[in-house]
Scaffold this active site. Structure first.
Site, mmCIF file in Angstrom:
data_model
loop_
_atom_site.group_PDB
_atom_site.id
_atom_site.type_symbol
_atom_site.label_atom_id
_atom_site.label_comp_id
_atom_site.label_asym_id
_atom_site.label_seq_id
_atom_site.Cartn_x
_atom_site.Cartn_y
_atom_site.Cartn_z
ATOM 1 N N ASN A 143 57.367 30.782 -0.917
ATOM 2 C CA ASN A 143 56.049 30.640 -0.590
ATOM 3 C C ASN A 143 56.216 31.326 0.487
ATOM 4 O OD1 ASN A 143 55.163 29.694 2.142
ATOM 5 N ND2 ASN A 143 57.342 28.887 3.389
ATOM 6 N N TRP A 144 55.063 32.428 1.084
ATOM 7 C CA TRP A 144 54.505 33.841 1.339
ATOM 8 C C TRP A 144 53.863 33.380 2.232
ATOM 9 C CZ3 TRP A 144 50.949 36.094 -2.639
ATOM 10 C CH2 TRP A 144 51.109 36.006 -4.004
ATOM 11 N N LYS A 145 53.960 32.491 3.303
ATOM 12 C CA LYS A 145 53.550 32.218 4.079
ATOM 13 C C LYS A 145 52.437 33.241 4.351
ATOM 14 C CE LYS A 145 58.015 30.770 4.859
ATOM 15 N NZ LYS A 145 59.548 31.502 5.799
ATOM 16 N N HIS B 49 56.738 21.818 5.678
ATOM 17 C CA HIS B 49 57.529 22.855 6.330
ATOM 18 C C HIS B 49 57.958 22.844 7.998
ATOM 19 C CE1 HIS B 49 58.514 27.112 6.969
ATOM 20 N NE2 HIS B 49 58.893 27.418 5.403
ATOM 21 N N GLU C 45 57.353 25.470 9.615
ATOM 22 C CA GLU C 45 56.755 26.183 10.786
ATOM 23 C C GLU C 45 55.664 25.101 10.546
ATOM 24 O OE1 GLU C 45 56.871 29.627 7.894
ATOM 25 O OE2 GLU C 45 58.803 29.841 8.467
ATOM 26 N N GLU D 93 65.688 22.886 3.802
ATOM 27 C CA GLU D 93 65.649 24.420 4.876
ATOM 28 C C GLU D 93 66.208 23.866 5.930
ATOM 29 O OE1 GLU D 93 62.366 26.920 2.542
ATOM 30 O OE2 GLU D 93 61.360 25.579 4.116
ATOM 31 N N GLY E 284 64.098 32.995 7.520
ATOM 32 C CA GLY E 284 63.900 34.790 8.214
ATOM 33 C C GLY E 284 64.957 34.815 8.861
ATOM 34 N N SER F 242 66.825 32.362 3.964
ATOM 35 C CA SER F 242 67.527 34.017 3.042
ATOM 36 C C SER F 242 67.596 33.748 2.128
ATOM 37 C CB SER F 242 68.255 32.904 4.049
ATOM 38 O OG SER F 242 67.450 34.087 5.799
ATOM 39 N N GLY G 31 61.223 32.610 1.127
ATOM 40 C CA GLY G 31 60.251 33.141 1.818
ATOM 41 C C GLY G 31 60.321 34.492 1.846
ATOM 42 N N GLY G 32 61.221 34.741 2.466
ATOM 43 C CA GLY G 32 60.584 36.980 2.901
ATOM 44 C C GLY G 32 61.148 37.147 0.941
HETATM 45 P P1 PGA Z 1 63.070 32.604 4.252
HETATM 46 O O1 PGA Z 1 62.218 31.521 4.170
HETATM 47 O O2 PGA Z 1 63.589 32.822 2.983
HETATM 48 O O3 PGA Z 1 62.214 33.727 4.507
HETATM 49 O O4 PGA Z 1 64.027 32.260 4.612
HETATM 50 C C1 PGA Z 1 62.277 30.009 3.578
HETATM 51 C C2 PGA Z 1 60.832 29.517 3.866
HETATM 52 O O5 PGA Z 1 60.827 29.776 4.870
HETATM 53 O O6 PGA Z 1 61.045 28.483 3.164
#
Ligand code: PGA
Length: 252
Positions: free
Chosen positions: A9-11, A95, A97, A167, A173, A213, A234-235
């Site tokens: 997930n590149w956001k 998600h 966010e 999650e 993050g 993470s 994500g990251g």
């Molecule tokens: P993260 O994000 O791996 O940076 O913690 C995961 C996500 O939000 O899907």
């Protein structure tokens, strides 16, 4: 047998040019991966270019969001047929966010899921608890409530097409993670819930991921768990080498 599912997930990261470089590297570095589904979820602006680049390769495409209407006066939104046109197979919905920054609630997420399925997209539904809920011991009740509301009135054959990502919000993050055993327990609870509310067969087919993470250094532990079918990353999905290592997790 559930095929392991590793999704990036590149956001809100990567211009089209950066996206193409990343995917080009990923195509090469994960070329030898067998029996694992590798998915990238770029921003809307990069979907078309990435879609063309991955044509004929093992990489699959997902979007990060969509609105629950085919078309209309919804300034700034993207519809399911627009995603289908770009050959998206998946769409991330719910998600944390989207829920917390953009105020999406379970009712809207449920509508989006139904609409995505109507258009032949496979939703990747995200659920998870806040730190406060975690500390109050409410994780399982909260996640159960989210899953029930988000999957409200879905048929077994629709649920079967879904991917669910557990999650914990406090792990996203932050560099903190749930323990592999803890994530396995919560994911097992979600699978049992689907078995009870839908059917055992459907619950055995749905892939349920851990997210929060996930890194090259911890993915093997999560993937060793019986109930964990993959990771939403994500990251660590923003660099080809680290995402490739996650995709190539070792079976321990
Ligand atoms: P993260 O994000 O791996 O940076 O913690 C995961 C996500 O939000 O899907």
């Amino acid at each position: 047998m559930r095929i392991p599912f590793l999704a990036g997930n590149w956001k809100m990261h990567n211009t089209v040019c950066e996206a193409l470089n990343l995917v080009q590297d990923l195509i090469i570095s994960t070329n030898d991966v067998k029996d694992r589904e590798v998915v990238v979820c770029p921003t809307f602006t990069a979907l078309q270019a990435v879609s063309k680049l991955i044509e004929g390769t093992h990489i699959r495409l997902g979007a990060q969001n969509m609105y629950c209407a085919e078309k209309g006066a919804f300034t700034g939104e993207i519809s399911p047929p627009m995603l289908k046109e770009l050959c998206c197979r998946y769409v991330i919905l719910g998600h944390s966010e989207r829920r917390n920054v953009f105020g999406e609630d379970d009712e809207l997420i449920n509508k989006k899921i139904k609409m995505a399925l109507d258009w032949g997209l496979h939703p990747i539904l995200c659920v998870g608890e806040s730190l406060k809920q975690r500390e109050a011991g409410e994780t399982k009740d909260w996640v159960k409530g989210q899953v029930e509301k988000d999957l409200h009135q879905l048929t077994p054959s629709e649920i079967e097409k879904m991917v669910i990502a557990y999650e914990p919000i406090w792990a996203i993050g932050t560099g903190k993670t749930d323990t592999a055993q803890g994530a396995n327990d919560t994911i097992g609870m979600v699978r049992n819930l689907i078995a009870d509310n839908s059917s055992y067969e459907v619950a055995q087919k749905v892939r349920i991921l851990y997210g929060g993470s996930v890194k090259p250094g911890n993915v093997d532990g999560f993937m060793a768990q019986k109930e964990i079918d993959g990771a939403l990353v994500g990251g660590a999905a923003l660099k080809a080498d680290s995402f490739a290592r996650i995709v190539k997790y070792e079976e321990i």
